[in-house]
Design a protein around this motif. Sequence first.
Motif, PDB file in Angstrom:
ATOM      1  N   GLU A   8       0.866  -1.231  -0.074  1.00 48.55           N
ATOM      2  CA  GLU A   8      -0.005   0.040   0.059  1.00 48.55           C
ATOM      3  C   GLU A   8       0.872   1.372   0.050  1.00 48.55           C
ATOM      4  O   GLU A   8       1.798   1.156   0.650  1.00 48.55           O
ATOM      5  CB  GLU A   8      -0.842   0.056   1.330  1.00 48.55           C
ATOM      6  N   ASP A  13       0.027   9.928  -1.846  1.00 50.47           N
ATOM      7  CA  ASP A  13       0.175   9.645  -3.156  1.00 50.47           C
ATOM      8  C   ASP A  13      -1.136   9.088  -3.552  1.00 50.47           C
ATOM      9  O   ASP A  13      -1.345   9.350  -4.784  1.00 50.47           O
ATOM     10  CB  ASP A  13       1.079   8.433  -3.224  1.00 50.47           C
ATOM     11  N   ARG A  14      -1.853   8.269  -2.842  1.00 51.49           N
ATOM     12  CA  ARG A  14      -3.314   7.913  -3.588  1.00 51.49           C
ATOM     13  C   ARG A  14      -4.039   9.148  -3.781  1.00 51.49           C
ATOM     14  O   ARG A  14      -4.560   9.387  -4.695  1.00 51.49           O
ATOM     15  CB  ARG A  14      -4.001   7.041  -2.449  1.00 51.49           C
ATOM     16  N   ASP A  15      -3.949  10.425  -3.162  1.00 43.43           N
ATOM     17  CA  ASP A  15      -4.777  11.354  -3.237  1.00 43.43           C
ATOM     18  C   ASP A  15      -4.430  11.982  -4.443  1.00 43.43           C
ATOM     19  O   ASP A  15      -5.114  12.562  -5.094  1.00 43.43           O
ATOM     20  CB  ASP A  15      -4.887  12.194  -2.016  1.00 43.43           C
ATOM     21  N   GLU A  16      -3.211  12.169  -4.736  1.00 43.41           N
ATOM     22  CA  GLU A  16      -2.733  12.913  -5.824  1.00 43.41           C
ATOM     23  C   GLU A  16      -3.093  12.249  -7.155  1.00 43.41           C
ATOM     24  O   GLU A  16      -3.491  12.531  -8.102  1.00 43.41           O
ATOM     25  CB  GLU A  16      -1.112  12.931  -5.833  1.00 43.41           C
ATOM     26  N   LYS A  17      -2.987  10.824  -7.056  1.00 43.17           N
ATOM     27  CA  LYS A  17      -3.335   9.871  -8.180  1.00 43.17           C
ATOM     28  C   LYS A  17      -4.778  10.047  -8.463  1.00 43.17           C
ATOM     29  O   LYS A  17      -5.243  10.160  -9.479  1.00 43.17           O
ATOM     30  CB  LYS A  17      -3.036   8.550  -7.892  1.00 43.17           C
ATOM     31  N   ASP A  18      -5.636  10.139  -7.412  1.00 39.90           N
ATOM     32  CA  ASP A  18      -7.036  10.321  -7.604  1.00 39.90           C
ATOM     33  C   ASP A  18      -7.595  11.350  -8.150  1.00 39.90           C
ATOM     34  O   ASP A  18      -8.257  11.816  -8.928  1.00 39.90           O
ATOM     35  CB  ASP A  18      -7.909  10.179  -6.166  1.00 39.90           C
ATOM     36  N   ASP A  19      -6.915  12.766  -7.704  1.00 42.01           N
ATOM     37  CA  ASP A  19      -6.963  13.886  -8.192  1.00 42.01           C
ATOM     38  C   ASP A  19      -6.591  14.130  -9.726  1.00 42.01           C
ATOM     39  O   ASP A  19      -7.411  14.567 -10.541  1.00 42.01           O
ATOM     40  CB  ASP A  19      -6.245  15.176  -7.710  1.00 42.01           C
ATOM     41  N   ASN A  20      -5.456  13.275 -10.020  1.00 41.82           N
ATOM     42  CA  ASN A  20      -5.076  13.427 -11.475  1.00 41.82           C
ATOM     43  C   ASN A  20      -5.931  12.470 -12.321  1.00 41.82           C
ATOM     44  O   ASN A  20      -6.494  12.996 -13.328  1.00 41.82           O
ATOM     45  CB  ASN A  20      -3.621  12.877 -11.690  1.00 41.82           C
ATOM     46  N   SER A  21      -6.488  11.527 -11.808  1.00 46.94           N
ATOM     47  CA  SER A  21      -7.401  10.575 -12.474  1.00 46.94           C
ATOM     48  C   SER A  21      -8.804  11.321 -12.779  1.00 46.94           C
ATOM     49  O   SER A  21      -9.393  11.246 -14.116  1.00 46.94           O
ATOM     50  CB  SER A  21      -7.726   9.172 -11.567  1.00 46.94           C
ATOM     51  N   ASN A  22      -9.169  12.183 -11.971  1.00 44.40           N
ATOM     52  CA  ASN A  22     -10.461  12.737 -11.744  1.00 44.40           C
ATOM     53  C   ASN A  22     -10.299  13.588 -12.880  1.00 44.40           C
ATOM     54  O   ASN A  22     -11.331  14.069 -13.698  1.00 44.40           O
ATOM     55  CB  ASN A  22     -10.868  13.428 -10.501  1.00 44.40           C
TER      56      ASN A  22
END
Length: 83
Positions: A8, A13-22
Amino acid sequence: MVLRRRQEKPADDRDEKDDNSNANIQQVQAHLDALERRLDNIDSMVTAVAERVMSRPMVINVTCPHCGKNVEIALIGTQKPTR
């Protein structure tokens, strides 16, 4: 067969990827909406031309770029031409 769990990543890092994905998804949706509007406009133009051709004759004059001859193309619809 060996199954392993992925490590994990930290929450940051997960928040940044989620923001980029959105952001990427929203950008793709915006592009698809623009494409849909353009296709609707093209459809409207083609329909208008087809209706005009069906209601009266249309003549297209084209000059051949190689030999210079004039070519006349007449389009006549299924409706009787009216004056």
